[in-house]
Design an enzyme around this catalytic site. Structure first.
Site, PDB file in Angstrom:
ATOM      1  N   CYS A   1       5.574   3.274  -2.313  1.00 57.81           N
ATOM      2  CA  CYS A   1       7.017   3.397  -2.571  1.00 57.81           C
ATOM      3  C   CYS A   1       7.299   3.797  -4.012  1.00 57.81           C
ATOM      4  O   CYS A   1       8.365   4.317  -4.320  1.00 57.81           O
ATOM      5  CB  CYS A   1       7.722   2.078  -2.249  1.00 57.81           C
ATOM      6  SG  CYS A   1       7.159   0.672  -3.241  1.00 57.81           S
TER       7      CYS A   1
ATOM      8  N   GLU B 271      13.163  -5.213  -1.739  1.00 56.53           N
ATOM      9  CA  GLU B 271      12.309  -4.249  -2.432  1.00 56.53           C
ATOM     10  C   GLU B 271      12.197  -3.028  -1.533  1.00 56.53           C
ATOM     11  O   GLU B 271      11.448  -3.038  -0.553  1.00 56.53           O
ATOM     12  CB  GLU B 271      10.938  -4.864  -2.725  1.00 56.53           C
ATOM     13  CG  GLU B 271      10.976  -6.030  -3.706  1.00 56.53           C
ATOM     14  CD  GLU B 271      11.394  -5.609  -5.105  1.00 56.53           C
ATOM     15  OE1 GLU B 271      11.294  -4.393  -5.420  1.00 56.53           O
ATOM     16  OE2 GLU B 271      11.823  -6.465  -5.885  1.00 56.53           O
TER      17      GLU B 271
END
Length: 583
Positions: A358, A324
């Site tokens: 993010c 991720e």
């Protein structure tokens, strides 16, 4: 010669293959299969639902099923005795238990431990997994419920630790570190019984009396490496899925969020079974040593640079990974939109957690005219959210560390500062900032911002914006704002990214029904909800055949003939159906 008139032919082992007998067996097989399908519903015990295409061989599930191979009781299984059931107390945290102190050092009796400080810990967890302890439903549910107690009873400590680490506002910390984690946990507890069930699949004519299914097997010993920006959420959500799937887990929280790392190392192990779960506190050098061990799955959240290192280490053991990562998430704003709504939603997504997300919109793409309209609206939104002096607002966080602060501050040399721009290195404060007229060659466009700075790049129209996006690595998310749904759909259809959100930012991450993950440079794999369970599950293909009806099998044995080939085709062939049209 037609197959129906072919003479019976002796086989080398003395069995006679008769076409007439074969057709008779096929007819018997078909009629028997129809009778079995109808009898399943009649014979199901009252009060139980027969779920088509599902089943389980685990006796502890207590569910009706048919045509299933005998279940095997996992070795070493006994009724779950939750370690540390008096959550938060020292019970269950005995000295010397592997993983119980967060040191990450397990038994060191073998020679491998002298070479690698974590070899003993990994071996300890692997022995626990091989015993079958983590497989039963009751055990998994008990450990998941213990995580719920951890969140409930350590809520205040979590809020305080995240505030100390990065000035995270309590509402933001509660929303991301507590509420969303509880949602994932409850979704898993509500559905785990169903997710664990064997999934029956379609069969061909030859296997109609057999059992064909997908077994949801755990991988084994998995490693979860979490980052600092959401230090509870980003280890706990994958941990929920790993436990639900029946794995043993080593958790490596970020050493940058020191207070949260300390809390996790000291408190979490009091809630979980220390034979199967451990917390390792480690820096870069220690993590490198940890990665030398063989894991059955690695789940990493962080930067693309470190992600490549993780993938390289995993490749040495052929270990599957989920990465991720992040990237520069573009946000296109068309000329036809509600400017005030766009400004509020973009400002919230960009400046949430002081921009250290993010998934945040990394830069805006819009026309020159729209840039001029957005400036006063963005300024108004920032004042509405944080007041005239965001530095004094309790709802605006700080940068996590000095190194990160200096990197973000250097990006202010891009374009022109239209809003904000103030900094305070002592407090690691960077004001909510909007940069106008940013060029693609400016520093802010060369890396992920990951801070409270929003660059605006001017484009002529939607087509130019789409070309700009497609000329760069695939981002974790793409955002598009427009009152015209055709514009939003055009951006969706003509670009690629991990996720997409139209007319808002970040909100798609709140749905556990949607997979979360990157594509290409922004990551590999997905999780959230059932997708997390699937990530940590090996889908094992299984066929349990009937020992009788050997006549049906004889057509596949040598010596081969045209007659056998025709019969094999008739029983195994999948024919194409009519064409379908996507609506």
């Amino acid at each position: 010669m037609e197959a129906g008139h072919a003479p019976a032919r002796p086989c080398p082992w003395g069995m006679i293959i008769s076409p007439t007998a074969f057709r008779r067996d096929i007819q018997t097989l078909s009629s028997t299969s129809r009778a079995l399908r109808s009898s399943r519903h009649r014979s199901a015990p009252q009060g139980h639902h027969v779920l088509r295409g599902t089943g389980s061989s685990y006796a502890q599930l207590g569910m009706y099923q048919s045509l299933e191979p005998p279940g095997l009781q996992p070795m070493g299984y006994s009724k779950c005795n939750l370690v540390g059931s008096d959550a938060g107390n020292s019970t269950g945290c005995g000295a010397g238990s592997a993983g119980s102190t967060g040191s990450g050092k397990g038994p060191a009796s073998d020679s491998a431990s002298s070479e690698n400080p974590y070899a003993g810990l990994v071996s300890h967890l692997r022995a626990a997994w091989l015993s079958g302890k983590t497989r039963p439903l009751e055990y998994r549910m008990a450990q998941l419920e213990a995580l719920g107690r951890f969140l409930d009873e350590k809520k205040q400590e979590i809020l305080e630790a995240t505030a100390l680490d990065m000035g995270k506002p309590s509402t933001e910390a509660y929303f991301t570190e507590i509420l969303l984690c509880k949602n994932e946990l409850n979704d898993t507890l509500n559905n785990l019984c169903r997710w664990m069930k064997d999934e029956h699949v379609d069969k061909n004519l030859v296997t109609q009396l057999d059992s064909a299914f997908i077994r949801k097997d755990p991988y084994g010993v998995v490693l979860i490496i979490a980052p600092w920006n959401y230090p509870i959420h980003l280890f706990l959500v994958p941990l929920i899925g790993a436990i639900a799937a029946g794995n043993c887990v080593i958790i490596k929280p970020s050493e940058i969020a020191k207070n949260t790392e300390k809390l996790v190392a000291e408190a979490l192990t009091c809630y979980l079974d220390s034979d199967c779960f451990a917390v390792v506190t480690a820096g870069v050098e220690e993590t490198t040593k940890l990665l030398e061990n063989k894991f059955d799955y690695i789940f990493f959240t962080g930067s693309a640079t470190v992600g490549r290192i993780i993938m390289e280490a995993a490749a040495k053991h052929l270990t599957p990974v989920t990465l991720e990562l992040g990237g520069k998430n573009p946000c296109y704003v068309s000329d036809t939109c509600d400017v005030q709504n766009v400004a509020r939603r973009v400002a919230w997504g960009r400046f949430f957690n002081a921009g250290q997300t993010c998934l945040a919109p990394d830069y805006l793409l819009c026309s020159l005219e729209m840039q001029e309209k957005l400036m006063p609206a963005l300024r108004a939104a920032i004042v509405e959210f944080f007041g005239s002096n965001p530095k004094e607002s309790p709802d605006f966080g700080r940068i996590v560390g000095d190194k990160q602060f200096r990197r973000i501050r250097a990006l202010l040399r891009s374009g022109r500062v239209a809003i904000g721009g103030q900094t305070d290195e002592k407090e690691r404060y960077i004001a909510p900032t909007v940069l106008a007229d940013v060029l693609p060659s400016d520093p802010a466009m060369q890396e992920e911002v990951f801070g409270p700075i929003l660059p605006i790049v001017v484009v002529a129209n939607m087509d130019e914006a789409i070309d700009f996006i497609n000329a760069r690595p695939r981002p974790l998310a793409i955002y598009a704002f427009s009152c015209d749904s055709k514009v939003v759909n055009q951006v969706l259809e003509r670009t690629s990214s991990g996720g997409f959100c139209g007319n808002d930012t970040l909100m798609h991450v709140t749905l556990s029904s949607l997979p979360f993950g990157g594509s290409g440079n922004s990551g590999l794999g997905k999780y959230h909800g059932k997708f997390t369970f699937d990530t940590f599950t090996h889908q094992r293909s299984c066929l349990h055949r009937n020992m009788g009806l050997e006549t049906l099998n004889s057509v596949r044995y040598p010596p081969y003939t045209q007659q056998k080939q025709g019969l094999m085709t008739a029983t195994l062939e999948i024919k194409r159906k009519g064409m379908c049209t996507l609506l």
